[in-house]
Motif scaffolding. Structure first.
Motif, PDB file in Angstrom:
ATOM      1  N   ASN A   1       0.848  -1.189   0.000  1.00  0.00           N
ATOM      2  CA  ASN A   1       0.000   0.000   0.000  1.00  0.00           C
ATOM      3  C   ASN A   1       0.888   1.245   0.000  1.00  0.00           C
ATOM      4  O   ASN A   1       2.110   1.146   0.030  1.00  0.00           O
ATOM      5  N   ALA A   2       0.251   2.403  -0.010  1.00  0.00           N
ATOM      6  CA  ALA A   2       0.998   3.663  -0.091  1.00  0.00           C
ATOM      7  C   ALA A   2       1.881   3.869   1.143  1.00  0.00           C
ATOM      8  O   ALA A   2       3.000   4.373   1.041  1.00  0.00           O
ATOM      9  N   PHE A   3       1.396   3.486   2.306  1.00  0.00           N
ATOM     10  CA  PHE A   3       2.180   3.651   3.526  1.00  0.00           C
ATOM     11  C   PHE A   3       3.477   2.847   3.444  1.00  0.00           C
ATOM     12  O   PHE A   3       4.537   3.323   3.844  1.00  0.00           O
ATOM     13  N   ASP A   4       3.384   1.630   2.910  1.00  0.00           N
ATOM     14  CA  ASP A   4       4.582   0.793   2.759  1.00  0.00           C
ATOM     15  C   ASP A   4       5.611   1.471   1.866  1.00  0.00           C
ATOM     16  O   ASP A   4       6.809   1.450   2.150  1.00  0.00           O
ATOM     17  N   LEU A   5       5.146   2.046   0.779  1.00  0.00           N
ATOM     18  CA  LEU A   5       6.053   2.730  -0.142  1.00  0.00           C
ATOM     19  C   LEU A   5       6.738   3.910   0.545  1.00  0.00           C
ATOM     20  O   LEU A   5       7.949   4.103   0.416  1.00  0.00           O
ATOM     21  N   VAL A   6       5.973   4.682   1.299  1.00  0.00           N
ATOM     22  CA  VAL A   6       6.528   5.841   1.995  1.00  0.00           C
ATOM     23  C   VAL A   6       7.607   5.399   2.987  1.00  0.00           C
ATOM     24  O   VAL A   6       8.685   5.995   3.064  1.00  0.00           O
ATOM     25  N   VAL A   7       7.341   4.338   3.726  1.00  0.00           N
ATOM     26  CA  VAL A   7       8.318   3.847   4.704  1.00  0.00           C
ATOM     27  C   VAL A   7       9.577   3.357   3.999  1.00  0.00           C
ATOM     28  O   VAL A   7      10.698   3.642   4.438  1.00  0.00           O
ATOM     29  N   THR A   8       9.423   2.634   2.904  1.00  0.00           N
ATOM     30  CA  THR A   8      10.584   2.131   2.167  1.00  0.00           C
ATOM     31  C   THR A   8      11.451   3.287   1.660  1.00  0.00           C
ATOM     32  O   THR A   8      12.678   3.265   1.808  1.00  0.00           O
ATOM     33  N   VAL A   9      10.824   4.298   1.106  1.00  0.00           N
ATOM     34  CA  VAL A   9      11.567   5.465   0.616  1.00  0.00           C
ATOM     35  C   VAL A   9      12.214   6.207   1.788  1.00  0.00           C
ATOM     36  O   VAL A   9      13.376   6.627   1.704  1.00  0.00           O
ATOM     37  N   ALA A  10      11.485   6.337   2.888  1.00  0.00           N
ATOM     38  CA  ALA A  10      12.023   7.042   4.056  1.00  0.00           C
ATOM     39  C   ALA A  10      13.230   6.307   4.637  1.00  0.00           C
ATOM     40  O   ALA A  10      14.198   6.943   5.068  1.00  0.00           O
ATOM     41  N   ILE A  11      13.178   4.981   4.649  1.00  0.00           N
ATOM     42  CA  ILE A  11      14.324   4.207   5.148  1.00  0.00           C
ATOM     43  C   ILE A  11      15.545   4.463   4.264  1.00  0.00           C
ATOM     44  O   ILE A  11      16.646   4.694   4.763  1.00  0.00           O
ATOM     45  N   GLY A  12      15.363   4.439   2.961  1.00  0.00           N
ATOM     46  CA  GLY A  12      16.469   4.711   2.038  1.00  0.00           C
ATOM     47  C   GLY A  12      17.015   6.116   2.201  1.00  0.00           C
ATOM     48  O   GLY A  12      18.235   6.327   2.217  1.00  0.00           O
ATOM     49  N   SER A  13      16.124   7.067   2.336  1.00  0.00           N
ATOM     50  CA  SER A  13      16.540   8.455   2.509  1.00  0.00           C
ATOM     51  C   SER A  13      17.281   8.644   3.829  1.00  0.00           C
ATOM     52  O   SER A  13      18.296   9.359   3.894  1.00  0.00           O
ATOM     53  N   THR A  14      16.799   8.000   4.865  1.00  0.00           N
ATOM     54  CA  THR A  14      17.449   8.098   6.177  1.00  0.00           C
ATOM     55  C   THR A  14      18.846   7.492   6.129  1.00  0.00           C
ATOM     56  O   THR A  14      19.806   8.081   6.640  1.00  0.00           O
ATOM     57  N   LEU A  15      18.979   6.340   5.505  1.00  0.00           N
ATOM     58  CA  LEU A  15      20.293   5.713   5.386  1.00  0.00           C
ATOM     59  C   LEU A  15      21.254   6.617   4.611  1.00  0.00           C
ATOM     60  O   LEU A  15      22.407   6.799   5.000  1.00  0.00           O
ATOM     61  N   ALA A  16      20.768   7.213   3.532  1.00  0.00           N
ATOM     62  CA  ALA A  16      21.614   8.125   2.749  1.00  0.00           C
ATOM     63  C   ALA A  16      22.032   9.337   3.581  1.00  0.00           C
ATOM     64  O   ALA A  16      23.184   9.773   3.519  1.00  0.00           O
ATOM     65  N   SER A  17      21.112   9.863   4.361  1.00  0.00           N
ATOM     66  CA  SER A  17      21.433  11.018   5.213  1.00  0.00           C
ATOM     67  C   SER A  17      22.474  10.656   6.250  1.00  0.00           C
ATOM     68  O   SER A  17      23.391  11.441   6.535  1.00  0.00           O
TER      69      SER A  17
END
Length: 175
Positions: free
Chosen positions: A43-59
């Protein structure tokens, strides 16, 4: 000045190697403990979390202003929230309905479902693109249905002789 654009010293490189390895290791451990559902894109929430995890790791990797402890806390929070949402969704139907959308029937037996298409903001041209991408069909008449899934992907369902696809007419959702 131009020199800083390409290399700012070994300290930064060493930081990325150490912090990156530790943050990545922590993330792998978190994902193993939390289970496969954490990165499922249902669902959309899953996608947001996946992107946020990637963004957090990059940060964590690239920002000197983020300490490893802060980054690990952020990753743990995201995975923990995802786990909590999945846990509650499985156990409490009203919460599950609030967190995810139902699949939407956009084409049925060769006929476009225009009201559902308007609500989903999908055009006939986009559905034709879905058919072409599916690779086996050229016209809407040749398929049983096209469904917009909860995760935003499209499913093309075969038309089978004698088969009846049931759906909830008021909402145009597949059942």
């Amino acid at each position: 000045m131009t020199q800083d654009m390409f290399f700012q010293g070994w300290g930064g490189v060493l930081r990325v190697l150490i912090v990156g390895t530790l943050a990545y290791g922590w993330l792998v451990l978190l994902l193993r403990v939390s289970g496969k559902r954490t990165l499922a894109k249902l669902n959309a929430f899953d996608l947001v979390v996946t992107v946020a995890i990637g963004s957090t790791l990059a940060s964590i990797l690239l920002s000197n202003s983020i300490a490893l402890a802060e980054g690990i806390t952020a990753l743990t929070l995201l995975v923990g929230l995802q786990y909590a949402v999945a846990f509650l969704s499985v156990r409490w139907r009203p919460f599950a309905r609030a967190m995810r959308s139902e699949p939407t029937l956009l084409l049925h037996d060769g006929a476009f479902c225009h009201a559902a298409m308007r609500r989903a903001r999908v055009t006939e041209g986009e559905l034709m693109t879905v058919l072409r991408a599916d690779g086996r069909r050229a016209t809407p008449d040749e398929v049983g249905a096209i469904v917009l899934e909860s995760d935003g992907s499209f499913s093309v369902l075969e038309r089978k002789a004698g088969a009846i696809l049931k759906f909830d007419a008021p909402h145009q959702t597949v059942t």
